[in-house]
Design a protein around this motif. Structure first.
Motif, mmCIF file in Angstrom:
data_model
loop_
_atom_site.group_PDB
_atom_site.id
_atom_site.type_symbol
_atom_site.label_atom_id
_atom_site.label_comp_id
_atom_site.label_asym_id
_atom_site.label_seq_id
_atom_site.Cartn_x
_atom_site.Cartn_y
_atom_site.Cartn_z
ATOM 1 N N ALA A 583 0.806 -1.237 0.077
ATOM 2 C CA ALA A 583 -0.206 -0.115 0.100
ATOM 3 C C ALA A 583 0.714 1.301 0.115
ATOM 4 O O ALA A 583 0.800 2.254 -0.750
ATOM 5 C CB ALA A 583 -0.745 0.020 1.266
ATOM 6 N N MET A 584 1.969 1.148 0.813
ATOM 7 C CA MET A 584 3.028 2.478 0.705
ATOM 8 C C MET A 584 3.323 2.638 -0.350
ATOM 9 O O MET A 584 3.645 3.725 -0.873
ATOM 10 C CB MET A 584 3.805 2.178 2.184
ATOM 11 C CG MET A 584 3.064 2.308 3.460
ATOM 12 S SD MET A 584 4.069 1.864 4.826
ATOM 13 C CE MET A 584 5.144 3.410 5.003
ATOM 14 N N ILE A 585 3.871 1.532 -1.070
ATOM 15 C CA ILE A 585 4.763 1.446 -2.280
ATOM 16 C C ILE A 585 3.569 2.122 -3.500
ATOM 17 O O ILE A 585 4.164 3.140 -4.159
ATOM 18 C CB ILE A 585 5.190 0.067 -2.816
ATOM 19 C CG1 ILE A 585 6.509 -0.155 -1.905
ATOM 20 C CG2 ILE A 585 5.554 0.133 -4.337
ATOM 21 C CD1 ILE A 585 6.751 -1.645 -1.777
ATOM 22 N N ALA A 586 2.497 1.498 -3.640
ATOM 23 C CA ALA A 586 1.391 2.043 -4.437
ATOM 24 C C ALA A 586 1.111 3.540 -4.379
ATOM 25 O O ALA A 586 1.034 4.232 -5.411
ATOM 26 C CB ALA A 586 0.076 1.246 -4.310
ATOM 27 N N PHE A 587 0.929 3.961 -2.927
ATOM 28 C CA PHE A 587 1.051 5.470 -2.623
ATOM 29 C C PHE A 587 2.142 6.278 -3.184
ATOM 30 O O PHE A 587 1.841 7.238 -3.825
ATOM 31 C CB PHE A 587 0.760 5.721 -1.350
ATOM 32 C CG PHE A 587 0.340 7.075 -0.955
ATOM 33 C CD1 PHE A 587 -1.044 7.377 -0.666
ATOM 34 C CD2 PHE A 587 1.200 8.157 -0.555
ATOM 35 C CE1 PHE A 587 -1.283 8.536 -0.147
ATOM 36 C CE2 PHE A 587 1.007 9.150 -0.458
ATOM 37 C CZ PHE A 587 -0.499 9.498 0.091
ATOM 38 N N GLY A 588 3.287 5.547 -3.170
ATOM 39 C CA GLY A 588 4.398 6.408 -3.578
ATOM 40 C C GLY A 588 4.612 6.400 -5.040
ATOM 41 O O GLY A 588 4.831 7.590 -5.607
ATOM 42 N N LEU A 589 4.090 5.144 -5.757
ATOM 43 C CA LEU A 589 3.961 5.323 -7.162
ATOM 44 C C LEU A 589 3.131 6.238 -7.729
ATOM 45 O O LEU A 589 3.481 7.091 -8.714
ATOM 46 C CB LEU A 589 3.938 3.903 -7.755
ATOM 47 C CG LEU A 589 4.900 2.990 -7.624
ATOM 48 C CD1 LEU A 589 4.100 1.579 -7.710
ATOM 49 C CD2 LEU A 589 5.887 3.004 -8.709
ATOM 50 N N ALA A 590 1.871 6.449 -7.047
ATOM 51 C CA ALA A 590 0.735 7.370 -7.449
ATOM 52 C C ALA A 590 1.386 8.720 -7.170
ATOM 53 O O ALA A 590 1.074 9.541 -8.040
ATOM 54 C CB ALA A 590 -0.400 6.918 -6.698
ATOM 55 N N ARG A 591 2.013 8.879 -6.314
ATOM 56 C CA ARG A 591 2.602 10.238 -5.847
ATOM 57 C C ARG A 591 3.473 10.753 -6.918
ATOM 58 O O ARG A 591 3.635 12.119 -7.325
ATOM 59 C CB ARG A 591 3.478 10.131 -4.580
ATOM 60 C CG ARG A 591 4.075 11.530 -4.152
ATOM 61 C CD ARG A 591 4.973 11.346 -2.849
ATOM 62 N NE ARG A 591 5.327 12.660 -2.230
ATOM 63 C CZ ARG A 591 5.701 12.986 -1.063
ATOM 64 N NH1 ARG A 591 5.361 12.125 -0.270
ATOM 65 N NH2 ARG A 591 5.906 14.048 -0.894
ATOM 66 N N TYR A 592 4.273 9.714 -7.498
ATOM 67 C CA TYR A 592 4.973 10.421 -8.831
ATOM 68 C C TYR A 592 4.387 10.401 -10.037
ATOM 69 O O TYR A 592 5.233 10.630 -11.131
ATOM 70 C CB TYR A 592 6.460 9.510 -8.930
ATOM 71 C CG TYR A 592 7.347 10.053 -7.753
ATOM 72 C CD1 TYR A 592 8.222 11.013 -7.808
ATOM 73 C CD2 TYR A 592 7.343 9.702 -6.235
ATOM 74 C CE1 TYR A 592 9.165 11.316 -7.089
ATOM 75 C CE2 TYR A 592 8.031 9.915 -5.306
ATOM 76 C CZ TYR A 592 9.070 10.909 -5.657
ATOM 77 O OH TYR A 592 9.970 11.305 -4.768
ATOM 78 N N GLY A 593 3.024 9.889 -10.213
ATOM 79 C CA GLY A 593 2.548 9.858 -11.556
ATOM 80 C C GLY A 593 2.489 8.675 -12.099
ATOM 81 O O GLY A 593 1.768 8.567 -13.269
ATOM 82 N N PHE A 594 2.692 7.421 -11.476
ATOM 83 C CA PHE A 594 2.891 6.308 -11.901
ATOM 84 C C PHE A 594 1.576 5.308 -11.646
ATOM 85 O O PHE A 594 1.725 4.540 -11.031
ATOM 86 C CB PHE A 594 4.062 5.440 -11.729
ATOM 87 C CG PHE A 594 5.281 6.218 -11.642
ATOM 88 C CD1 PHE A 594 5.460 7.059 -13.071
ATOM 89 C CD2 PHE A 594 6.245 6.303 -10.889
ATOM 90 C CE1 PHE A 594 6.855 7.766 -13.156
ATOM 91 C CE2 PHE A 594 7.415 7.057 -10.995
ATOM 92 C CZ PHE A 594 7.450 7.789 -12.326
ATOM 93 N N LYS A 595 0.419 5.871 -12.285
ATOM 94 C CA LYS A 595 -0.925 5.506 -11.855
ATOM 95 C C LYS A 595 -1.233 4.136 -12.258
ATOM 96 O O LYS A 595 -1.552 2.977 -11.657
ATOM 97 C CB LYS A 595 -2.012 6.284 -12.406
ATOM 98 C CG LYS A 595 -2.243 7.334 -11.436
ATOM 99 C CD LYS A 595 -2.874 7.257 -10.160
ATOM 100 C CE LYS A 595 -3.045 8.296 -9.111
ATOM 101 N NZ LYS A 595 -4.248 9.078 -9.605
ATOM 102 N N GLU A 596 -0.441 3.390 -13.497
ATOM 103 C CA GLU A 596 -0.600 2.212 -14.089
ATOM 104 C C GLU A 596 0.256 1.260 -12.945
ATOM 105 O O GLU A 596 -0.541 -0.123 -12.864
ATOM 106 C CB GLU A 596 -0.236 2.158 -15.552
ATOM 107 C CG GLU A 596 -1.261 2.855 -16.408
ATOM 108 C CD GLU A 596 -2.759 2.384 -16.358
ATOM 109 O OE1 GLU A 596 -2.822 1.144 -16.249
ATOM 110 O OE2 GLU A 596 -3.771 3.235 -16.454
ATOM 111 N N ALA A 597 1.090 1.533 -12.526
ATOM 112 C CA ALA A 597 1.972 0.784 -11.756
ATOM 113 C C ALA A 597 1.047 0.641 -10.566
ATOM 114 O O ALA A 597 1.146 -0.397 -9.923
ATOM 115 C CB ALA A 597 3.300 1.188 -11.698
ATOM 116 N N ALA A 598 0.741 1.761 -9.886
ATOM 117 C CA ALA A 598 0.048 1.381 -8.684
ATOM 118 C C ALA A 598 -1.346 0.770 -8.865
ATOM 119 O O ALA A 598 -1.634 0.044 -7.885
ATOM 120 C CB ALA A 598 -0.478 2.972 -8.055
ATOM 121 N N LEU A 599 -1.865 0.631 -9.850
ATOM 122 C CA LEU A 599 -3.186 -0.051 -10.121
ATOM 123 C C LEU A 599 -3.110 -1.551 -10.178
ATOM 124 O O LEU A 599 -3.714 -2.199 -9.738
ATOM 125 C CB LEU A 599 -3.818 0.590 -11.287
ATOM 126 C CG LEU A 599 -4.611 1.847 -11.381
ATOM 127 C CD1 LEU A 599 -5.250 2.301 -12.821
ATOM 128 C CD2 LEU A 599 -5.276 1.951 -10.003
#
Length: 719
Positions: A583-599
């Motif tokens: 969850a923390m990694i996904a939040f971090g990915l989204a923070r930098y704009g990497f939404k597909e990776a977070a999803l």
């Protein structure tokens, strides 16, 4: 020559129990919890976890229901979705007397309803005869209490124990007792209604005669007075009404999330119920205890991260965590507890072994990351709520935590915060969130010697100083704010120069005591995205690395890449998958704009949730690669429920939606919101921003996501 593998970690949790792979049922309220098998029994196997635990002690170690001379057959067993009740349906096997079948299988239905409330366990057994003839049989409870400390249950041997006292029989009741080496008398009192026909120190037997369609109802209430302080005991019906009413009141205050996917709703609902169960009232406010069975107590790191996961849903939890940890903040130096002035608590324990110092965890501070995380949460809480009076109340604790980072956190003056155990062999070797004895290592598998500077800790310190700078400016301390901002920027530049490994597209796990980089690829680096210390170009490469096939199992990001020397998908920290970590990694990915990776992470963990009992996300699961038509592989002694695992789904949803809330300006912001394919619609109801309330409808379209405000009360903006 035969190589011998030795476990060097004194606090390693044994998996020797034959029950380690069995499904269990868990109830909890306050400082008490109980672990049952699916029959509603507690089995007295060696090193089993079953039992009723109060104040760090197993107060009842076995409880077995029998019908005649046989164990009833299991029909079904579940814990209600709101976690208030364990419901077990049983029936009789074929019962013979002198080789004559007198009660055919399935004649009797037994329903066990068990719950916990205010330090007591309440059980009601209803027996109904569905046969065409009268039935005469007996029903018995067999029970025992070993009064084992939780660390004994975990597998630690003690040189000496206290003294078991003689059991005492009372009308319809039995009292078992133990005087510990700490001179505390712990008692377990079982009360049966109606009074059984036969009662001994280990058994209660009822004689039953049931006409066709007739039923009988029996009650068992267990309380655990410690040093003659009796638990409050009321009737079964009164206690159940109090328990359900209290839970209903708590739930109604919350923000509610509903989606178009019922299976995702099951995950959400079970997670929220687990969090309600794990949150314990303290004199300082609500606090999420870490997990059952091993960590049913306040942990600093776990409580903070759980509060972060739930901050957008329920900021009151963060307030309780901050107030509790501020009250527990170390004021003096105590090497035997790894305590230093300003340091934030790692964990606190009750029980005989903690009281006597046989384990150092009565109040223990061996955590390198709880202190910067505490400051991060304080800043996040203020942004979410604009609660200035509480900020002013908390500021002294924040200043002490900042002082610890500079005075004690940087042991050698190299500008990085590191740890080295001061408490001898009793404390933890490693003091990051991966605290196994083998969790920090070099690329060749060699274990790292301290002092250890973990990559994620530097990221937390960076975020803590940036957050503290914001808070200092709000309080009018502009020179301090400028100094903290400068320190954060300098740390970021130093960190990038030192920790980034270009050829591996990741940040090093750690710096060891000789200032050598531990170049293993681990999930720790993903927390650098979460905290925002990573430069943009490195963040992109790191994001790709975290989702590579050797890091991403298909269910989630592994703690260690499969290509590393110490990778083991069945290990606790070296190859497993942890939901909170993801969850923390996904939040971090989204923070930098990497939404597909977070999803991808959101989808992987959602798919995993479908395979877990009760849709309950465990503390961790094994890191084997995803295989077609199979679910994830369970880790045998994972805590379930566990607070930061339960909270993960809320941070994952927040990451997907890009949701942030500014309580100071009264704004809700969605930054490039996205939803995975399995979620077409999300409804958020009763989202609080200050005194305002808002309901939102988020709908997924082919190219984008639409957000509609369906109800607004008060002054709140949605951007």
């Amino acid at each position: 020559m035969t190589e011998i593998l030795r476990i060097k970690d004194r606090f390693y949790i044994s998996t020797a129990s034959v029950l380690s792979g069995e499904r269990t049922r868990v109830l909890k309220h306050g400082d008490s919890f109980a672990v049952f098998d699916r029959h509603g029994d507690m089995q007295a196997f060696a090193q089993g976890t079953h039992g009723v635990y109060v104040g760090g002690t197993r107060m009842l170690s076995s409880l077995r229901l029998s019908l005649g001379n046989d164990r009833p057959l299991l029909l079904s067993s579940t814990v209600r979705e709101d976690n208030t009740l364990l419901a077990v349906d049983l029936t009789n096997p074929d019962i013979y007397v002198n080789r004559e079948l007198i009660i055919p299988r399935g004649t009797l239905h037994l329903f066990r309803a068990i719950f916990m409330w205010s330090g007591c366990v309440y059980e009601r057994v209803r027996i109904r005869n569905y046969g065409l003839a009268p039935v005469e049989t007996s029903l018995a409870f067999q029970f025992s209490a070993d009064f084992a400390d939780i660390f004994e249950v975990r597998g630690m041997a003690r040189e000496r124990r206290g003294r078991r006292l003689q059991s005492r029989l009372e009308p319809g009741a039995v009292v078992m007792a133990y005087r510990g080496l700490d001179d505390v008398v712990r008692q377990t009192r079982l009360v049966f209604e109606p009074a059984p026909a036969e009662l001994t120190a280990s058994m209660a037997r009822f004689m039953l005669r049931l006409e066709p369609q007739d039923e009988a109802v029996l009650y068992l209430t267990m309380s655990c007075p410690i040093d003659a302080e009796p638990a409050r005991r009321v009737s079964y019906d009164r206690a159940f009404e109090e328990a359900t009413t209290t839970l209903k009141d708590a739930v109604e205050k919350n923000c509610h999330v509903y989606t178009s996917n019922e299976q995702f709703n099951d995950w959400l609902n079970r997670s929220l119920a687990d969090l309600h169960m794990m949150v314990t009232d303290t004199p300082n406010g609500p606090y999420p205890y870490a997990g059952v069975p091993w960590f049913n107590t306040a942990f600093g790191r776990d409580g903070i991260i759980t509060a972060m996961e739930l901050l957008w849903v329920n900021p009151e939890l963060a307030r309780g965590v901050l107030a509790y940890l501020a009250a527990m903040q170390a004021r003096d130096s105590a090497p035997e507890r790894d305590a230093e002035p300003g340091k934030i608590l790692h964990e606190t324990r009750q029980g005989e072994m903690a009281d006597l110092g046989e384990v150092p965890f009565g109040r223990y501070y061996g955590s390198i990351d709880a202190t910067p995380l505490f400051i991060m949460l304080a800043a996040d809480y203020y942004r979410r709520t604009g609660d200035r009076p509480f900020l002013e109340e908390l500021w002294g604790a924040i200043e002490r935590a900042l002082a610890w980072l500079d005075a004690c956190g940087d042991l050698d003056g190299d500008g990085f915060v590191e740890y080295k155990r001061r408490s001898g062999k009793k404390g933890l070797i490693h003091q990051g969130w991966k605290d196994s004895h083998d969790a920090v290592f070099h690329a060749d598998g060699a274990l790292a010697d301290g002092p250890i500077a973990l990559c994620e800790v530097q990221a937390y310190v960076y975020a803590a100083k940036r957050g503290a700078a914001e808070l200092a400016a709000i309080l009018g301390r502009r020179e301090l704010a400028a100094a903290l901002s400068q320190q954060a920027w300098q740390l970021q530049e130093r960190f990038e120069r030192t920790f980034w490994i270009e050829e591996r597209s990741t940040y090093a796990l750690a710096l060891d005591g000789d200032k050598r980089l531990c170049q293993a690829r681990t999930s720790n680096a993903g927390h650098c995205l979460f905290a925002g210390i990573a430069h943009e170009d490195h963040a992109r490469l790191l994001g790709q690395s975290l989702l590579a096939h050797d890091m991403f199992s298909g269910w989630g990001v592994r703690t260690v890449a499969a290509s590393e020397a110490r990778f083991n998908p069945m290990s606790y920290h070296n190859g497993s998958v942890w939901p909170h970590d993801n969850a923390m990694i996904a939040f971090g990915l989204a923070r930098y704009g990497f939404k597909e990776a977070a999803l991808r992470i959101v989808s992987g963990l959602f798919d995993a949730s479908l395979f877990f009992d009760l849709h309950r996300m465990p503390e961790l699961f094994c890191g084997f690669p995803r295989r077609p038509w199979e679910g994830p592989t369970h880790y045998p002694v994972a805590c379930a429920p566990q607070s930061w695992a339960a909270g993960a789904v809320f941070m994952l949803l927040q990451a997907a939606l890009g949701l942030s809330i500014n309580g100071v300006t009264g704004e809700i912001t969605f930054s490039y919101p996205a939803l995975p394919e399995f979620l077409q619609r999300v409804q958020i109801q009763n989202l609080r921003v200050g005194k305002a309330r808002v309901d939102l409808l988020i709908q997924r379209h082919v190219q984008d996501v639409a957000i509609n405000v369906t109800r607004r009360e008060g002054d709140v903006k949605v951007l």
